[in-house]
Design a protein around this motif. Structure first.
Motif, PDB file in Angstrom:
ATOM      1  N   TYR A   1      33.884  41.252  26.178  1.00 21.01           N
ATOM      2  CA  TYR A   1      35.011  41.891  26.869  1.00 21.01           C
ATOM      3  C   TYR A   1      35.895  42.664  26.208  1.00 21.01           C
ATOM      4  N   HIS A   2      36.032  42.426  24.811  1.00 19.22           N
ATOM      5  CA  HIS A   2      36.818  43.197  24.079  1.00 19.22           C
ATOM      6  C   HIS A   2      36.218  44.454  23.676  1.00 19.22           C
ATOM      7  N   GLU A   3      34.793  44.490  23.787  1.00 16.24           N
ATOM      8  CA  GLU A   3      33.978  45.928  23.333  1.00 16.24           C
ATOM      9  C   GLU A   3      34.089  46.692  24.817  1.00 16.24           C
ATOM     10  N   ASN A   4      34.103  46.290  25.880  1.00 17.38           N
ATOM     11  CA  ASN A   4      34.245  46.787  27.210  1.00 17.38           C
ATOM     12  C   ASN A   4      35.667  47.450  27.185  1.00 17.38           C
ATOM     13  N   VAL A   5      36.774  46.957  26.849  1.00 15.95           N
ATOM     14  CA  VAL A   5      38.051  47.246  26.714  1.00 15.95           C
ATOM     15  C   VAL A   5      38.161  48.635  25.689  1.00 15.95           C
ATOM     16  N   ALA A   6      37.616  48.315  24.673  1.00 14.39           N
ATOM     17  CA  ALA A   6      37.533  49.392  23.667  1.00 14.39           C
ATOM     18  C   ALA A   6      36.792  50.800  24.288  1.00 14.39           C
ATOM     19  N   ASP A   7      35.786  50.502  24.915  1.00 15.93           N
ATOM     20  CA  ASP A   7      35.257  51.607  25.478  1.00 15.93           C
ATOM     21  C   ASP A   7      35.965  52.242  26.503  1.00 15.93           C
ATOM     22  N   LEU A   8      36.900  51.782  27.240  1.00 13.40           N
ATOM     23  CA  LEU A   8      37.931  52.085  28.270  1.00 13.40           C
ATOM     24  C   LEU A   8      38.956  52.939  27.426  1.00 13.40           C
ATOM     25  N   GLN A   9      39.377  52.359  26.426  1.00  9.01           N
ATOM     26  CA  GLN A   9      40.552  52.890  25.824  1.00  9.01           C
ATOM     27  C   GLN A   9      40.319  54.134  25.076  1.00  9.01           C
ATOM     28  N   GLN A  10      38.841  54.173  24.593  1.00 14.34           N
ATOM     29  CA  GLN A  10      38.205  55.420  23.872  1.00 14.34           C
ATOM     30  C   GLN A  10      38.226  56.516  24.854  1.00 14.34           C
ATOM     31  N   GLU A  11      37.589  56.233  25.914  1.00 16.97           N
ATOM     32  CA  GLU A  11      37.636  57.391  27.177  1.00 16.97           C
ATOM     33  C   GLU A  11      38.915  57.672  27.480  1.00 16.97           C
ATOM     34  N   LEU A  12      39.979  57.000  27.620  1.00 18.57           N
ATOM     35  CA  LEU A  12      41.221  57.252  27.777  1.00 18.57           C
ATOM     36  C   LEU A  12      41.967  58.313  26.764  1.00 18.57           C
ATOM     37  N   LYS A  13      41.583  57.815  25.551  1.00 22.37           N
ATOM     38  CA  LYS A  13      41.852  58.899  24.442  1.00 22.37           C
ATOM     39  C   LYS A  13      41.402  60.012  24.522  1.00 22.37           C
TER      40      LYS A  13
ATOM     41  N   MET B   1      35.634  48.328  54.279  1.00 21.10           N
ATOM     42  CA  MET B   1      35.158  49.733  53.976  1.00 21.10           C
ATOM     43  C   MET B   1      34.241  50.252  54.597  1.00 21.10           C
ATOM     44  N   THR B   2      34.244  51.330  54.653  1.00 21.25           N
ATOM     45  CA  THR B   2      32.837  52.047  55.402  1.00 21.25           C
ATOM     46  C   THR B   2      31.939  52.091  54.065  1.00 21.25           C
ATOM     47  N   GLU B   3      30.764  52.258  54.427  1.00 18.97           N
ATOM     48  CA  GLU B   3      29.560  52.453  53.458  1.00 18.97           C
ATOM     49  C   GLU B   3      29.815  53.342  52.374  1.00 18.97           C
ATOM     50  N   GLU B   4      30.285  54.569  52.646  1.00 24.92           N
ATOM     51  CA  GLU B   4      30.543  55.733  51.857  1.00 24.92           C
ATOM     52  C   GLU B   4      31.740  55.299  51.054  1.00 24.92           C
ATOM     53  N   GLN B   5      32.807  54.810  51.551  1.00 20.30           N
ATOM     54  CA  GLN B   5      33.993  54.276  50.763  1.00 20.30           C
ATOM     55  C   GLN B   5      33.295  53.191  49.702  1.00 20.30           C
ATOM     56  N   ALA B   6      32.384  52.219  50.077  1.00 29.16           N
ATOM     57  CA  ALA B   6      32.013  51.136  49.137  1.00 29.16           C
ATOM     58  C   ALA B   6      31.069  51.840  47.987  1.00 29.16           C
ATOM     59  N   GLU B   7      30.569  53.031  48.299  1.00 32.93           N
ATOM     60  CA  GLU B   7      29.528  53.499  47.276  1.00 32.93           C
ATOM     61  C   GLU B   7      30.406  53.943  46.022  1.00 32.93           C
ATOM     62  N   GLY B   8      31.557  54.193  46.221  1.00 34.28           N
ATOM     63  CA  GLY B   8      32.604  54.821  45.137  1.00 34.28           C
ATOM     64  C   GLY B   8      33.248  53.670  44.111  1.00 34.28           C
ATOM     65  N   ILE B   9      32.734  52.171  44.363  1.00 39.82           N
ATOM     66  CA  ILE B   9      33.150  50.952  43.800  1.00 39.82           C
ATOM     67  C   ILE B   9      32.443  51.013  42.431  1.00 39.82           C
ATOM     68  N   THR B  10      33.098  51.155  41.300  1.00 35.68           N
ATOM     69  CA  THR B  10      32.490  51.108  40.135  1.00 35.68           C
ATOM     70  C   THR B  10      33.118  49.900  39.096  1.00 35.68           C
ATOM     71  N   ASN B  11      32.240  49.045  38.672  1.00 34.62           N
ATOM     72  CA  ASN B  11      32.616  47.675  37.468  1.00 34.62           C
ATOM     73  C   ASN B  11      32.444  48.492  36.281  1.00 34.62           C
ATOM     74  N   ARG B  12      33.523  48.468  35.333  1.00 33.52           N
ATOM     75  CA  ARG B  12      33.443  49.097  34.069  1.00 33.52           C
ATOM     76  C   ARG B  12      33.205  47.918  32.968  1.00 33.52           C
ATOM     77  N   PHE B  13      33.234  46.817  33.584  1.00 30.00           N
ATOM     78  CA  PHE B  13      33.060  45.683  32.651  1.00 30.00           C
ATOM     79  C   PHE B  13      31.860  45.139  32.608  1.00 30.00           C
ATOM     80  N   ASP B  14      30.860  45.756  31.653  1.00 29.21           N
ATOM     81  CA  ASP B  14      29.578  45.433  31.568  1.00 29.21           C
ATOM     82  C   ASP B  14      29.435  44.096  31.010  1.00 29.21           C
ATOM     83  N   SER B  15      28.767  43.266  31.963  1.00 27.63           N
ATOM     84  CA  SER B  15      28.266  41.779  31.393  1.00 27.63           C
ATOM     85  C   SER B  15      27.558  41.671  30.329  1.00 27.63           C
ATOM     86  N   GLY B  16      26.633  42.512  30.111  1.00 30.55           N
ATOM     87  CA  GLY B  16      25.902  42.458  28.546  1.00 30.55           C
ATOM     88  C   GLY B  16      26.796  42.742  27.270  1.00 30.55           C
ATOM     89  N   LYS B  17      28.167  43.161  27.496  1.00 34.88           N
ATOM     90  CA  LYS B  17      28.980  43.103  26.158  1.00 34.88           C
ATOM     91  C   LYS B  17      30.049  42.353  26.296  1.00 34.88           C
TER      92      LYS B  17
END
Length: 726
Positions: free
Chosen positions: A150-162, A132-148
């Motif tokens: 897993y099921h809470e992270n999934v619930a957050d994703l589902q709420q955003e989708l709703k 990847m280029t540096e610019e492309q790599a900047e867009g990578i976003t991990n939505r699985f917060d290690s401090g939560k």
């Protein structure tokens, strides 16, 4: 009559003992032609890989492991290619070529190293990329917060989708090897789509049929945009969207600029009809898009899909790979560290003797048709083969790794031959695959994303190359959080490839570590797998005991899974006990054998299987296609039953000293008493391997129970007498 019956039984076991001695002699003779020892063919280095991020401007470092106290200086060759299967191009080479710095010209390319280039001991790393280029790599976003959890992270994703897709309709269509989703999300309502209503592709276009439009949108579209497609009246997707005044977001078109695992959502065939524009950014919203597709699939098998498994009762388990050359227990006697797992007592990351065994693995006697013939004659209905165990070696070629069967002298695809042979024998096909990996250098490290790509990639190979796969048998994960695995996307991907597949309960079990949450029911798999123990009665969740037909007494192992000549074969009588116990307790028996280094079965162990098949023959109707109960944990044994289309029940009482409570086994011809459960039985028939088979037993009802008396001259069998009640 008793004397005759006794002679028959003694003959069965005398014949078995004779065969044991004969097979021992044959095994001794076979030892003269044993597989070559791997001693003297130990690799000078192992586990080649690249460390560093595949981003322009980054420096990649070559890595490999050498034996302790040795400092080889092999030539390292750096290569790049347009794809994992493309033509390699040399970019750097030399004993000092330890690193390579990526430039803008490398964007979109794949890289690998070859350690010991130009020698017979050369080993290649897996390809990494695309860069990847540096610019492309900047867009990578991990939505699985290690401090939560897993099921809470999934619930957050589902709420955003709703919120984002509250006025939208979305679904997936069949794409290549990926099946269409059985559901559509209709303005946040998950709606089942019957097969005859599902959107489809034809000549490169996507179509929605008229019943789908009416059911989902409650509208009639103009006749002038209607076409004949797929043998029915339908609307091309773009025309339908314009008529509905909705925007289209297509997973096939909205893709990351390069096909890098961390950037690319798994959204092939995703169709979103929405009043919004540009609802997702493919890279930034990768995890969100994946979860949108996840919601369109069931993660658990239906009762209909489980039926064959419940009916099967008996299967063959096969643990086999180059470890058989050393006669060491597969993976567990690899004398090296076990990353993020149970302690091994070793700090070294490579066991050079074990990890070099593949260099001599040449199972020229491997004939899976013979294996499956034995399985079928033994009464087995399905077979499960280790495709990859914890030691990281793959019994199939893979574009995601080099530590595979393709690197051995044998070279041929073991898994492909096995699947074809099992299917030809009429057996269901099962693949064991270990997510735990004590060899792969990226497993649960800072480069775990590369292991995830390998994990997803290898499973896609297994599920798309070999036809229908009926069982996927996992074996837990190391100390980690489910946030590191995204199991919902993995299960969905599996179901996209193989909608009817059954998954065992070990896929998402992590060994301690960061996952301190209860596993959601949807991620617990389809069946339980008690190991080296007979399961208790359980009619709620399907299950199978995985047992071994060979063991080394006095070791800490639960059983001997892979081959060793030191193992003792489990006696026939005990093996029959396993099957009877699990049948009446509503489970299956998955019985393991470890093939020899040359690819054959130990004759004595194979004979136990075949002798079980002969024993099963008269009892078939009282084993297969039955459910456990209704007489549970009885002093004399247990029962199973069948129910016909009209709801009429046939019960099979297994009166067996092998599973009877201590001191409670019926003896001689004493009568059997069972409680009247309201089934109104009028007929009792004896099923037994010997005298009395097919004869009527006397059935009397008295004081809220049934009294069953054997026919004259018949006594209770030392293994199992079945009373069929109708």
């Amino acid at each position: 009559m008793n004397l005759v019956l006794g002679i028959q039984k003694n003959n069965i076991f005398a014949m078995f003992r004779f065969k044991q001695h004969l097979f021992c002699l044959l095994a001794l003779a076979a030892a003269m032609f044993a597989a070559p020892s791997p001693a003297g063919n130990t690799a000078p280095y192992a586990r080649a890989y690249i460390e560093g991020e595949e981003i322009t401007g980054s420096t990649l470092e070559s890595r490999y492991t050498a034996p302790e106290n040795e400092s080889p200086t092999p030539v390292i060759r750096w290569e790049k290619s347009d794809s994992r299967n493309g033509k390699p191009v040399l970019v750097r080479q030399g004993a000092d070529a330890e690193s390579y710095t990526l430039t803008d010209k490398d964007a979109g390319k794949y890289f690998r190293i070859i350690v010991g280039a130009g020698t017979k001991d050369a080993i290649a790393s897996a390809w990494i990329g695309p860069v990847m280029t540096e610019e492309q790599a900047e867009g990578i976003t991990n939505r699985f917060d290690s401090g939560k959890p897993y099921h809470e992270n999934v619930a957050d994703l589902q709420q955003e989708l709703k919120e984002k897709l509250k006025d939208s309709v979305y679904f997936t269509v069949e794409t290549g090897n990926l099946h269409a989703s059985p559901y559509a999300m209709v303005r946040n309502e998950r709606t089942a789509i019957p097969e005859n209503l599902r959107p489809f592709r034809e000549n490169g276009k996507i179509y929605l049929n008229q019943p789908f439009i009416q059911a989902v949108f409650k509208k009639e579209l103009p006749d002038e945009i209607m076409e004949e497609a797929g043998g029915q009246k339908a609307y091309e997707l773009g025309n339908a969207a314009r008529a509905l005044k909705l925007n289209l977001w297509l997973g096939d078109e909205n893709r990351a600029p390069v096909d890098n695992f961390r950037m690319q959502p798994m959204a092939e065939g995703l169709v979103i009809l929405t009043p919004e524009k540009d609802v997702f950014s493919p890279v930034k919203d990768r995890d969100l898009i994946n979860e949108a597709v996840n919601q369109l699939f069931d993660f658990k098998a239906s009762e209909e899909q489980l039926q064959w498994f419940r009916n099967a009762k008996f299967g063959m388990f096969l643990h086999w790979n180059p470890s058989s050359l050393l006669e060491r227990e597969i993976s567990w006697e690899r004398n090296a560290a076990r990353p993020k797992d149970s302690a091994s007592g070793h700090k070294n990351i490579v066991d050079f003797e074990y990890d070099s065994a593949y260099r001599n693995f040449n199972p020229v006697q491997y004939n899976p048709r013979k294996w499956m013939s034995i399985a079928k004659k033994s009464g087995m209905k399905y077979a499960v083969l280790t495709t990859k165990h914890h030691d990281g070696f793959s019994n199939f070629p893979s574009v995601y790794d080099t530590y595979t069967i393709a690197a051995t002298p044998y070279k041929k695809d073991i898994v492909g031959q096995f699947a074809a042979a099992a299917r030809a024998a009429g057996l269901k096909v099962g693949f064991y695959y270990s997510g735990r990996d004590w060899f792969n250098p990226c497993y649960l490290t800072s480069q775990h994303y590369r292991y995830l790509e390998y994990y997803f990639g290898q499973l896609s190979e297994l599920l798309t190359r070999y036809g229908q796969v009926d069982v996927l048998w996992f074996d837990s994960l190391g100390n980690s959080s489910l946030n590191q695995w995204d199991p919902r996307t993995m299960v969905r991907r599996i179901k996209q490839y193989q909608p009817d597949i059954l998954i065992n309960n070990r896929m998402n079990g992590t060994r301690g570590g960061g996952n301190r949450e209860d596993l959601l029911e949807e991620l617990k798999g389809d069946f339980l797998t008690p190991e080296c123990k007979l399961g208790p009665f359980n009619s709620k969740t399907p299950w199978e005991s995985c047992m071994t037909v060979a063991n080394i007494p006095g070791t800490r192992w639960t059983g001997n899974w892979s081959y060793t000549s030191k193992a003792k074969t489990v006696p026939l009588e005990k093996s029959i006990k396993f099957l009877i116990n699990n049948t009446v307790k509503d489970g299956n028996l998955l019985y393991n054998i470890g093939p020899t280094p040359l690819g054959a079965f130990d004759p004595e162990q194979a004979n136990v299987f075949l002798s079980m098949g002969k024993w099963i023959a008269p009892y078939r109707e009282a084993i297969y296609n039955t459910r456990g109960g209704p007489y549970i944990e009885q002093p004399w044994g247990g029962s199973c039953y069948k129910t016909d289309a009209s709801g009429k029940k046939t019960v099979y009482l297994h009166v067996s000293p092998l599973i009877a409570q201590d001191g409670k086994a019926l003896k001689g011809s004493e009568p059997l008493f069972i409680k009247d459960l309201g089934d109104k039985f009028t007929k009792a028939t004896v099923i037994v391997n010997g005298n009395g088979n097919g004869k009527a037993a006397k059935l009397e009802k008295q004081d809220g129970q049934y009294k069953i008396t054997l026919p004259a001259g018949v006594t209770w069998d030392s293994l199992d007498t079945v009373i069929k009640l109708q």
